[in-house]
Design an enzyme around this catalytic site. Structure first.
Site, PDB file in Angstrom:
ATOM      1  N   ASN A   2     -10.750  -2.321  -5.855  1.00  0.00           N
ATOM      2  CA  ASN A   2      -9.934  -1.477  -6.742  1.00  0.00           C
ATOM      3  C   ASN A   2     -10.578  -1.253  -8.117  1.00  0.00           C
ATOM      4  O   ASN A   2     -10.195  -0.336  -8.853  1.00  0.00           O
ATOM      5  CB  ASN A   2      -8.527  -2.064  -6.944  1.00  0.00           C
ATOM      6  CG  ASN A   2      -7.617  -1.903  -5.742  1.00  0.00           C
ATOM      7  OD1 ASN A   2      -6.655  -2.656  -5.559  1.00  0.00           O
ATOM      8  ND2 ASN A   2      -7.902  -0.909  -4.894  1.00  0.00           N
ATOM      9  N   ASP A   4       0.834  -1.211   0.000  1.00  0.00           N
ATOM     10  CA  ASP A   4       0.000   0.000   0.000  1.00  0.00           C
ATOM     11  C   ASP A   4       0.869   1.262   0.000  1.00  0.00           C
ATOM     12  O   ASP A   4       1.969   1.258   0.541  1.00  0.00           O
ATOM     13  CB  ASP A   4      -0.898  -0.020   1.252  1.00  0.00           C
ATOM     14  CG  ASP A   4      -2.059   0.962   1.135  1.00  0.00           C
ATOM     15  OD1 ASP A   4      -2.269   1.523   0.043  1.00  0.00           O
ATOM     16  OD2 ASP A   4      -2.753   1.162   2.142  1.00  0.00           O
TER      17      ASP A   4
HETATM   18  C1  FPP Z   1      -1.761   0.390  -3.291  1.00  0.00           C
HETATM   19  O1  FPP Z   1      -1.332   1.693  -3.437  1.00  0.00           O
HETATM   20  C2  FPP Z   1      -1.297  -0.395  -4.360  1.00  0.00           C
HETATM   21  C3  FPP Z   1      -2.068  -0.925  -5.340  1.00  0.00           C
HETATM   22  C4  FPP Z   1      -3.520  -0.761  -5.447  1.00  0.00           C
HETATM   23  C5  FPP Z   1      -1.476  -1.694  -6.401  1.00  0.00           C
HETATM   24  C6  FPP Z   1      -0.324  -2.537  -5.976  1.00  0.00           C
HETATM   25  C7  FPP Z   1       0.284  -3.024  -7.165  1.00  0.00           C
HETATM   26  C8  FPP Z   1       1.584  -3.002  -7.451  1.00  0.00           C
HETATM   27  C9  FPP Z   1       2.682  -2.586  -6.573  1.00  0.00           C
HETATM   28  C10 FPP Z   1       1.978  -3.527  -8.733  1.00  0.00           C
HETATM   29  C11 FPP Z   1       1.776  -5.009  -8.683  1.00  0.00           C
HETATM   30  C12 FPP Z   1       2.527  -5.577  -9.696  1.00  0.00           C
HETATM   31  C13 FPP Z   1       2.872  -6.832  -9.749  1.00  0.00           C
HETATM   32  C14 FPP Z   1       3.902  -7.147 -10.693  1.00  0.00           C
HETATM   33  C15 FPP Z   1       2.312  -7.881  -8.910  1.00  0.00           C
HETATM   34  P1  FPP Z   1      -2.433   2.813  -3.503  1.00  0.00           P
HETATM   35  O2  FPP Z   1      -2.572   3.221  -4.921  1.00  0.00           O
HETATM   36  O3  FPP Z   1      -3.677   2.343  -2.850  1.00  0.00           O
HETATM   37  O4  FPP Z   1      -1.728   3.922  -2.675  1.00  0.00           O
HETATM   38  P2  FPP Z   1      -2.444   5.044  -1.811  1.00  0.00           P
HETATM   39  O5  FPP Z   1      -3.191   4.346  -0.711  1.00  0.00           O
HETATM   40  O6  FPP Z   1      -1.293   5.848  -1.333  1.00  0.00           O
HETATM   41  O7  FPP Z   1      -3.328   5.791  -2.757  1.00  0.00           O
END
Ligand code: FPP
Length: 239
Positions: free
Chosen positions: A64, A16
């Site tokens: 998501n 996250d």
């Molecule tokens: C949360 O950050 C992250 C996600 C929703 C996506 C996680 C995915 C990746 C790191 C890429 C995955 C890739 C592979 C290769 C498995 P957020 O966007 O919710 O962050 P925030 O809470 O700060 O907005």
């Protein structure tokens, strides 16, 4: 950093903070996801080197899907690129690639890449890398219940073990440790059934900053925990 204690069999990670990492730098959120993929690769490598049996990464939750479609498309593209670029490496490292979640909801070409990656790594003998995609724990449990009802099982046949075999995680041990980055202290629908006795580790670090050393710190923290599974320590000692 040298780890001398027991290594958890199965670690789950709620990755996250990509969006916040980018916003803090005045960059578009996608840059946070891009950098997040680099960290993901680093942690997968480190986990395999440590000898973990399985690593489950929460990459895309059922919730998501509500994000702006451009962000969803970008996340799908990043996953596709990761699989296309890293498949040979996964094969070389003996990693078994699996997914959990409603994969049928993903774009068809991504499903194709996922199927290919699962097939080509299925006979590997190393760490099982599980990516949770279009996944939520409650949804997984409801799908399991539906499968059981459709099977016509008589209620007396249903045990915790039987129930587990209807979950997406069939064949995997329960996670010993669940890590969440970015300071949020929630499970957010991740491995709800499987996390019953998992140790929880929360860090303020945002996922794009979660380095190999941060991962080792989390494992080190786990190594200090006393796991009782509801029993008392003396009883566990006697086992
Ligand atoms: C949360 O950050 C992250 C996600 C929703 C996506 C996680 C995915 C990746 C790191 C890429 C995955 C890739 C592979 C290769 C498995 P957020 O966007 O919710 O962050 P925030 O809470 O700060 O907005």
């Amino acid at each position: 950093m040298l780890l001398t204690g027991r290594i958890p069999n199965h670690v789950g990670i709620i990755m996250d903070g990509n969006g916040r990492w980018a916003e803090l730098r005045g960059l578009p959120r996608i840059e946070g996801h891009r950098r997040g993929v680099e960290r993901t690769k680093e942690v997968i490598e480190c986990a395999a080197e440590l000898g973990l049996k399985s690593l489950t990464l929460y990459a895309f939750s059922t919730e998501n899907w509500q994000r702006p479609s451009a962000e969803v498309t970008t996340l799908m593209k990043l996953l596709e690129l990761y699989l296309k670029k890293e498949l040979s490496r996964l094969i070389q490292d003996g990693i078994v690639f699996k997914t959990i979640g409603e994969i049928w909801r993903l774009p068809e070409h991504i499903q194709g890449v996922i199927n290919e990656s699962e097939e080509k790594t299925s006979s590997n003998k190393g760490m099982v890398l599980v990516i949770a995609l279009s996944y939520s724990g409650r949804n997984e449990i409801v799908r399991a219940v539906k499968k059981i009802l459709h099977s016509g099982m008589v209620p007396d046949k249903l045990t915790e073990e039987v129930f587990s075999s209807y979950l997406d995680t069939v064949g995997l041990a329960s996670p010993d440790l669940i890590i969440r980055t970015s300071g949020e202290k929630r499970i957010s629908n991740f491995l709800l059934w499987q996390a019953a006795y998992a140790e929880l580790y929360f860090t303020e670090t945002l996922w794009p900053d979660f380095s190999r050393d941060e991962f080792l710190l989390a494992i080190q923290d786990y190594q200090q925990r006393e796991r009782r599974f509801g029993a008392i320590p003396a009883r566990l000692d006697a086992q």
